[in-house]
Design an enzyme around this catalytic site. Structure first.
Site, short mmCIF file in Angstrom:
data_model
loop_
_atom_site.label_atom_id
_atom_site.label_comp_id
_atom_site.label_asym_id
_atom_site.label_seq_id
_atom_site.Cartn_x
_atom_site.Cartn_y
_atom_site.Cartn_z
N HIS A 1 0.93 -1.28 -0.04
CA HIS A 1 -0.07 0.03 0.11
C HIS A 1 0.89 1.21 0.06
CE1 HIS A 1 -2.60 3.18 2.37
NE2 HIS A 1 -3.20 2.94 1.14
N GLU B 1 2.22 1.83 -3.50
CA GLU B 1 1.26 2.49 -4.25
C GLU B 1 0.95 3.83 -4.00
OE1 GLU B 1 -3.28 3.82 -3.35
OE2 GLU B 1 -3.04 1.50 -3.01
N HIS B 2 1.05 4.22 -2.90
CA HIS B 2 1.12 5.82 -2.61
C HIS B 2 2.40 6.63 -3.11
CE1 HIS B 2 -2.07 7.04 0.34
NE2 HIS B 2 -2.23 5.66 0.04
N GLU C 1 -4.44 8.16 7.26
CA GLU C 1 -5.46 6.91 6.64
C GLU C 1 -5.69 5.92 7.76
OE1 GLU C 1 -5.82 4.50 2.64
OE2 GLU C 1 -3.82 5.65 3.08
#
Length: 418
Positions: free
Chosen positions: A49, A52-53, A129
């Site tokens: 993840h 991905e950022h 997040e």
């Protein structure tokens, strides 16, 4: 009639699949990697993840602002998501801007530099997040359910990772992980909309042929589920609950009966749970069933948010509906309604370039081929009442995991439900 779905495999093994939709003016494109959170060792949980950022934070020729500005300048959008088994970088533009979209997505995917200053800033964003997920009771209880069902297996972890893990990562370790796992055999490029397959291969192929194969990656290990009770006390207005049992994998031949069983149980407004818990008794605003599938396993479960005083009653009603599903065949009317619901959703999704781009990827990753909507429709129509009864007895007879979040006064009293 020429098949609108075509496939080309590059020399390094990357597959390119397109679905030509000449009646639209847009194109949706996705660069998919069959790698996700379940592929991470515990100490790397959250790394997919984070990657991905970071991919959107600058390349050798574009910084983060330029990536955003160039997408805005062509009226398009680009985004990404990380799941348990896949990571996808995608965008949508008018057909005339497809060359710009392919250039941007190719650049960020292949040439991201992971600058340390961007890494530090983005880590702070992801920590927020994680905080946002923890502050959302329905998100939190679903994560608790995964933990209760899958235990220490990677499927029981958060895609986002933990704050401790994020604070231990370094920019170069993310880049090393990307290079190790983003291998050609795991990469599928899909596009759907107003496009020509050969032209699209010409746009994407030269850049992606640069990806070199690496060492063999470890195989995924199926979970050995040991369902548990998880209770977390919070001062909330509602109690949020999830019940879940092991389900079917994405390629299981019984997946059509599985989908219909889920719809009948709690998948729409005429479902048994929605009618019994919400419409007849007014116990919940939100109540539904869910049935996610992974490559080798899945889950079948129920969520509800209720007043604390109605927790036991709601659980009793849910178990009553589960028992009814195991005890008697669903009616012909229920099965017909579920089939029409699924078929309608399936056919209407064919009008969306985003949905068709996603469908092309799922078919290629799971089955290695295009599966026409007509084939799926035929299999849905073939499901019988007897098949659903048999499946319900197989899946719902086993012990279930239970997660409860909210102002629970006596957690031990909930043990009778697991």
């Amino acid at each position: 009639m020429e098949n609108p779905v075509r496939k080309t495999e590059l020399h390094n093994g990357i597959r390119i699949v397109t679905n030509s939709m000449p009646h639209v003016r847009s194109v949706s494109m996705g660069v998919w990697v069959n790698v996700g959170a379940r592929d991470e060792p515990l100490e790397n949980n959250g790394m997919c993840h984070f990657i991905e950022h970071m991919v959107f934070k600058g390349t050798e020729k574009r910084d983060a602002f330029q990536i955003a500005a160039e997408m805005d300048a062509i009226g398009g959008n680009a985004n990404a998501f990380t799941g348990m088994e896949d990571t996808c970088y995608h965008g949508k533009v008018l057909d005339t801007h497809l060359p710009q979209l392919t250039d941007i997505l190719s650049d960020i995917f292949l040439n991201s530099v992971f600058q340390p200053e961007e890494f530090v800033r983005e880590r702070a964003v992801i920590l927020q997040e994680i905080g946002m997920q923890d502050d959302s009771p329905d998100d939190r209880v679903h994560l608790m359910t995964s933990e209760a069902l899958f235990g220490e297996h990677p499927l029981g972890r958060s895609v986002l990772g933990s704050p401790d893990n994020l604070l231990s990562f370094e920019a170069h370790s993310l880049l090393d992980y990307l290079k190790e796992w983003y291998q050609p055999s795991r990469i599928v490029i899909t596009a759907a909309g107003h496009l020509d397959h050969d032209d699209f291969v010409s746009l994407t192929g030269p850049a992606f042929e640069q990806v070199s194969p690496g060492p063999e990656l470890p195989q995924r290990v199926p979970p050995k589920n040991n369902p548990e009770l998880r209770v977390e006390h919070r001062d909330l207005e509602q109690v949020h609950l999830c019940l879940a049992a092991s389900g079917l994998g994405a390629v299981d031949p019984r997946r059509y009966a599985y989908s219909l069983m889920n719809i009948i149980l709690g998948g729409n407004m005429s479902s048994r749970l929605f009618q019994e818990v919400r419409e007849k008794r007014g116990l919940a605003y939100s109540v539904y069933s869910f049935a996610p599938s992974f490559s080798d396993t899945g889950a079948i479960g129920v969520y509800a948010g209720v007043d604390p005083s109605n927790l036991d009653l709601t659980l009793d009603l849910i178990y009553k509906e589960l028992s009814r599903l195991k005890g008697d065949k669903v009616s012909e009317q229920e099965l017909r309604g579920a089939k029409e619901y699924v078929l309608g959703s399936l056919i209407m999704s064919a009008e969306s370039t985003d949905n068709q781009m996603l469908r092309a990827a799922q078919n290629e990753i799971n089955f290695g081929r295009h599966k026409p909507i007509s084939e799926s429709a035929k299999n849905i129509e073939a499901v019988t009442r007897e098949e659903i009864l048999e499946l319900a007895n197989e899946l719902l007879e086993a012990p279930m995991a239970l997660a409860v979040l909210g102002p629970v006064q006596d957690p031990d009293s909930l043990r009778r439900f697991v």
